[in-house]
Design an enzyme around this catalytic site. Sequence first.
Site, PDB file in Angstrom:
ATOM      1  N   THR A 126     -10.912  -3.034  20.066  1.00 33.93           N
ATOM      2  CA  THR A 126     -11.286  -2.255  18.880  1.00 33.93           C
ATOM      3  C   THR A 126     -12.435  -2.891  18.102  1.00 33.93           C
ATOM      4  OG1 THR A 126     -10.447  -1.610  16.705  1.00 33.93           O
ATOM      5  CG2 THR A 126      -9.400  -3.498  17.697  1.00 33.93           C
ATOM      6  N   ASP A 127     -13.179  -2.057  17.390  1.00 32.86           N
ATOM      7  CA  ASP A 127     -14.252  -2.593  16.524  1.00 32.86           C
ATOM      8  C   ASP A 127     -13.691  -3.407  15.361  1.00 32.86           C
ATOM      9  OD1 ASP A 127     -13.199  -0.486  15.004  1.00 32.86           O
ATOM     10  OD2 ASP A 127     -15.100   0.583  14.770  1.00 32.86           O
ATOM     11  N   GLU A 128     -12.382  -3.249  15.082  1.00 31.98           N
ATOM     12  CA  GLU A 128     -11.810  -3.948  13.920  1.00 31.98           C
ATOM     13  C   GLU A 128     -11.830  -5.464  14.078  1.00 31.98           C
ATOM     14  OE1 GLU A 128      -8.352  -2.416  12.065  1.00 31.98           O
ATOM     15  OE2 GLU A 128      -8.855  -0.337  12.510  1.00 31.98           O
ATOM     16  N   TYR A 151      -3.023  -6.494  12.488  1.00 36.91           N
ATOM     17  CA  TYR A 151      -3.365  -5.722  13.698  1.00 36.91           C
ATOM     18  C   TYR A 151      -4.643  -6.258  14.333  1.00 36.91           C
ATOM     19  CZ  TYR A 151      -5.653  -2.072  16.432  1.00 36.91           C
ATOM     20  OH  TYR A 151      -6.334  -1.401  17.424  1.00 36.91           O
ATOM     21  N   LYS A 177      -5.315  -8.131  17.968  1.00 34.32           N
ATOM     22  CA  LYS A 177      -6.223  -7.618  19.005  1.00 34.32           C
ATOM     23  C   LYS A 177      -7.289  -8.678  19.316  1.00 34.32           C
ATOM     24  CE  LYS A 177      -6.383  -4.062  20.732  1.00 34.32           C
ATOM     25  NZ  LYS A 177      -5.730  -3.496  21.948  1.00 34.32           N
TER      26      LYS A 177
HETATM   27  P1  NAD Z   1      -0.813   4.390  20.333  1.00 32.55           P
HETATM   28  O1  NAD Z   1      -0.077   3.610  19.302  1.00 32.55           O
HETATM   29  O2  NAD Z   1      -0.949   5.871  20.179  1.00 32.55           O
HETATM   30  O3  NAD Z   1      -0.163   4.137  21.771  1.00 32.55           O
HETATM   31  C1  NAD Z   1       0.245   2.875  22.211  1.00 32.55           C
HETATM   32  C2  NAD Z   1       1.083   3.056  23.456  1.00 32.55           C
HETATM   33  O4  NAD Z   1       1.468   1.747  23.928  1.00 32.55           O
HETATM   34  C3  NAD Z   1       2.378   3.837  23.213  1.00 32.55           C
HETATM   35  O5  NAD Z   1       2.574   4.778  24.252  1.00 32.55           O
HETATM   36  C4  NAD Z   1       3.464   2.770  23.266  1.00 32.55           C
HETATM   37  O6  NAD Z   1       4.724   3.251  23.706  1.00 32.55           O
HETATM   38  C5  NAD Z   1       2.855   1.764  24.220  1.00 32.55           C
HETATM   39  N1  NAD Z   1       3.388   0.403  24.026  1.00 32.55           N
HETATM   40  C6  NAD Z   1       3.501  -0.264  22.846  1.00 32.55           C
HETATM   41  N2  NAD Z   1       4.067  -1.475  23.066  1.00 32.55           N
HETATM   42  C7  NAD Z   1       4.254  -1.582  24.394  1.00 32.55           C
HETATM   43  C8  NAD Z   1       4.785  -2.602  25.227  1.00 32.55           C
HETATM   44  N3  NAD Z   1       5.223  -3.769  24.720  1.00 32.55           N
HETATM   45  N4  NAD Z   1       4.837  -2.388  26.568  1.00 32.55           N
HETATM   46  C9  NAD Z   1       4.414  -1.205  27.093  1.00 32.55           C
HETATM   47  N5  NAD Z   1       3.926  -0.197  26.354  1.00 32.55           N
HETATM   48  C10 NAD Z   1       3.840  -0.387  25.012  1.00 32.55           C
HETATM   49  O7  NAD Z   1      -2.243   3.690  20.435  1.00 32.55           O
HETATM   50  P2  NAD Z   1      -3.678   4.330  20.714  1.00 32.55           P
HETATM   51  O8  NAD Z   1      -4.259   4.788  19.434  1.00 32.55           O
HETATM   52  O9  NAD Z   1      -3.580   5.238  21.853  1.00 32.55           O
HETATM   53  O10 NAD Z   1      -4.486   3.015  21.143  1.00 32.55           O
HETATM   54  C11 NAD Z   1      -4.473   2.583  22.494  1.00 32.55           C
HETATM   55  C12 NAD Z   1      -5.286   1.299  22.600  1.00 32.55           C
HETATM   56  O11 NAD Z   1      -6.618   1.555  22.150  1.00 32.55           O
HETATM   57  C13 NAD Z   1      -4.749   0.158  21.740  1.00 32.55           C
HETATM   58  O12 NAD Z   1      -4.894  -1.038  22.470  1.00 32.55           O
HETATM   59  C14 NAD Z   1      -5.661   0.158  20.511  1.00 32.55           C
HETATM   60  O13 NAD Z   1      -5.772  -1.138  19.972  1.00 32.55           O
HETATM   61  C15 NAD Z   1      -6.969   0.626  21.124  1.00 32.55           C
HETATM   62  N6  NAD Z   1      -7.886   1.346  20.214  1.00 32.55           N
HETATM   63  C16 NAD Z   1      -7.429   2.412  19.486  1.00 32.55           C
HETATM   64  C17 NAD Z   1      -8.342   3.126  18.692  1.00 32.55           C
HETATM   65  C18 NAD Z   1      -7.914   4.317  17.885  1.00 32.55           C
HETATM   66  O14 NAD Z   1      -8.703   4.829  17.097  1.00 32.55           O
HETATM   67  N7  NAD Z   1      -6.698   4.830  18.038  1.00 32.55           N
HETATM   68  C19 NAD Z   1      -9.680   2.724  18.635  1.00 32.55           C
HETATM   69  C20 NAD Z   1     -10.090   1.609  19.380  1.00 32.55           C
HETATM   70  C21 NAD Z   1      -9.190   0.935  20.171  1.00 32.55           C
HETATM   71  O1  DAU Z   2     -11.565   1.271  14.300  1.00 31.39           O
HETATM   72  C1  DAU Z   2     -10.670   1.418  15.355  1.00 31.39           C
HETATM   73  C2  DAU Z   2      -9.260   1.477  14.818  1.00 31.39           C
HETATM   74  O2  DAU Z   2      -9.117   2.761  14.206  1.00 31.39           O
HETATM   75  C3  DAU Z   2      -8.188   1.274  15.882  1.00 31.39           C
HETATM   76  O3  DAU Z   2      -8.305  -0.028  16.396  1.00 31.39           O
HETATM   77  C4  DAU Z   2      -6.779   1.481  15.299  1.00 31.39           C
HETATM   78  O4  DAU Z   2      -5.815   1.388  16.329  1.00 31.39           O
HETATM   79  C5  DAU Z   2      -6.735   2.859  14.672  1.00 31.39           C
HETATM   80  O5  DAU Z   2      -5.485   3.057  14.053  1.00 31.39           O
HETATM   81  C6  DAU Z   2      -7.854   3.021  13.636  1.00 31.39           C
HETATM   82  O6  DAU Z   2      -7.632   2.155  12.501  1.00 31.39           O
HETATM   83  P1  DAU Z   2      -7.879   2.642  10.987  1.00 31.39           P
HETATM   84  O7  DAU Z   2      -7.072   1.800  10.094  1.00 31.39           O
HETATM   85  O8  DAU Z   2      -9.336   2.781  10.707  1.00 31.39           O
HETATM   86  O9  DAU Z   2      -7.264   4.153  11.115  1.00 31.39           O
HETATM   87  P2  DAU Z   2      -6.355   4.999  10.112  1.00 31.39           P
HETATM   88  O10 DAU Z   2      -6.329   6.389  10.667  1.00 31.39           O
HETATM   89  O11 DAU Z   2      -5.060   4.346   9.819  1.00 31.39           O
HETATM   90  O12 DAU Z   2      -7.217   5.010   8.789  1.00 31.39           O
HETATM   91  C7  DAU Z   2      -8.551   5.524   8.770  1.00 31.39           C
HETATM   92  C8  DAU Z   2      -9.093   5.341   7.365  1.00 31.39           C
HETATM   93  O13 DAU Z   2      -8.369   6.214   6.480  1.00 31.39           O
HETATM   94  C9  DAU Z   2      -8.904   3.937   6.813  1.00 31.39           C
HETATM   95  O14 DAU Z   2     -10.015   3.623   5.982  1.00 31.39           O
HETATM   96  C10 DAU Z   2      -7.645   4.034   5.972  1.00 31.39           C
HETATM   97  C11 DAU Z   2      -7.697   5.462   5.460  1.00 31.39           C
HETATM   98  N1  DAU Z   2      -6.393   6.124   5.218  1.00 31.39           N
HETATM   99  C12 DAU Z   2      -5.464   6.110   6.222  1.00 31.39           C
HETATM  100  C13 DAU Z   2      -4.230   6.703   6.052  1.00 31.39           C
HETATM  101  C14 DAU Z   2      -3.190   6.671   7.134  1.00 31.39           C
HETATM  102  C15 DAU Z   2      -6.143   6.771   4.015  1.00 31.39           C
HETATM  103  O15 DAU Z   2      -7.013   6.797   3.119  1.00 31.39           O
HETATM  104  N2  DAU Z   2      -4.920   7.367   3.843  1.00 31.39           N
HETATM  105  C16 DAU Z   2      -3.944   7.358   4.794  1.00 31.39           C
HETATM  106  O16 DAU Z   2      -2.844   7.907   4.532  1.00 31.39           O
END
Ligand code: NAD
Ligand code: DAU
Length: 358
Positions: free
Chosen positions: A132-134, A158, A162
């Site tokens: 992730t970019d985070e 988190y 990562k």
């Molecule tokens: P998500 O939370 O929707 O899904 C995570 C999945 O992993 C779930 O199906 C869960 O059951 C499984 N899981 C969790 N713990 C586990 C374990 N111990 N063993 C096996 N499976 C397990 O997450 P997502 O948003 O789909 O993100 C997927 C990946 O992409 C993550 O690694 C996250 O850090 C990365 N990522 C997410 C975003 C985003 O915006 N959502 C952006 C950049 C990177």
């Molecule tokens: O940047 C990549 C990341 O993006 C991934 O690595 C994470 O897995 C993914 O969850 C996401 O993280 P964020 O924290 O940016 O996503 P989230 O949707 O939780 O929040 C997006 C923005 O909105 C953030 O600035 C927080 C804000 N927010 C979020 C929630 C849930 C609110 O203002 N209100 C809310 O209720």
Amino acid sequence: MILVTGGAGFIGSNFVLDWLACSDEPVLNVDKLTYAGNLANLAAVAQDPRHVFVQADICDQAAMQRLLAQHAPRAIVHFAAESHVDRSIHGPAAFIDTNVNGTFSLLEAVRTYHAGLSGTARDTFRFLHVSTDEVYGSLAAHEPPFTERSPYAPNSPYSASKAASDHLVRAYHHTYGLPTLTTSCSNNYGPFQFPEKLIPLVIANALDGKPLPLYGDGSNVRDWLYVGDHCAALRRILEAGRPGETYNIGGWNEKTNLDVVHTVCDILDAALPAPSSRRELVTFVADRPGHDRRYAIDARKIERELGWKPAESFDTGIRRTVQWYLDHQDWVADVRSGAYQHWVRQNYGARGAAGGAA
Ligand code: NAD
Ligand code: DAU
């Protein structure tokens, strides 16, 4: 075949569905099915013999070793993680367990497996770590976007977990010669995203006429990428990425949270007119502790080296996404039952104006 971890989650299930639509190569999908994993996401491939699902925990090294020996994948795409920043603030332990220790266990199993390969199978094997970019921390308004050389500066449990997993992956490449690829992607949105994250939360609440909770002043900035574009980037990196390298993936779509929420409200108002604009549901609530101000991704390396760039603009991607949620309200109702309500009380109950928000 390829092995995907976390393939029942948001991005993982999109990746599996897209993979099987683009290729004949089978997928072994290994997922623990935490609250975020949902087999309903994979209903379209439930009867497809190319999709093999195994419920297992990546922390279980013996189970990972058995699966590798039994299925002999040519590559692994590692999505499995705890992914929600707010949950990492309420309970960081699960993030260390899965993201750090789980990635470590998986790497150990993969190291043994890779050492046992020979010839082309060994040379062409890949371990793609989805990050992730985070991990790069937070940008001020005037700073240039993150590049692959930006220093690591994670600010939440988190992102720290990562970052730790990224360092382990890097070390396994340098020390053991494991052919790894690491990606740092910006905020994804699209079908099957669990409604704890901003966009699906806001769509679901707006449809119910509930408050739309914005942390702080709503001016934090994220770079948004349609999930299908992320999946296409991962397929391209798996195909042609250079082992040991990191690739940033982003949408060139920086938006404030308030802009994102207003856009969702306007699309919903046009699709389903309400007595007053859904923008009026926006409620500013207590900020997320340590809330990163801005993320922005410089995605020129993947474009230059691998020819990938996003196909969706934010305008097209967000319309598709809102429409998907309108068409799949049963899916939303299902995932918002049970334990989800407990999470809503825990995260929003103490935030004042948003009490009971979701
Ligand atoms: P998500 O939370 O929707 O899904 C995570 C999945 O992993 C779930 O199906 C869960 O059951 C499984 N899981 C969790 N713990 C586990 C374990 N111990 N063993 C096996 N499976 C397990 O997450 P997502 O948003 O789909 O993100 C997927 C990946 O992409 C993550 O690694 C996250 O850090 C990365 N990522 C997410 C975003 C985003 O915006 N959502 C952006 C950049 C990177
Ligand atoms: O940047 C990549 C990341 O993006 C991934 O690595 C994470 O897995 C993914 O969850 C996401 O993280 P964020 O924290 O940016 O996503 P989230 O949707 O939780 O929040 C997006 C923005 O909105 C953030 O600035 C927080 C804000 N927010 C979020 C929630 C849930 C609110 O203002 N209100 C809310 O209720």
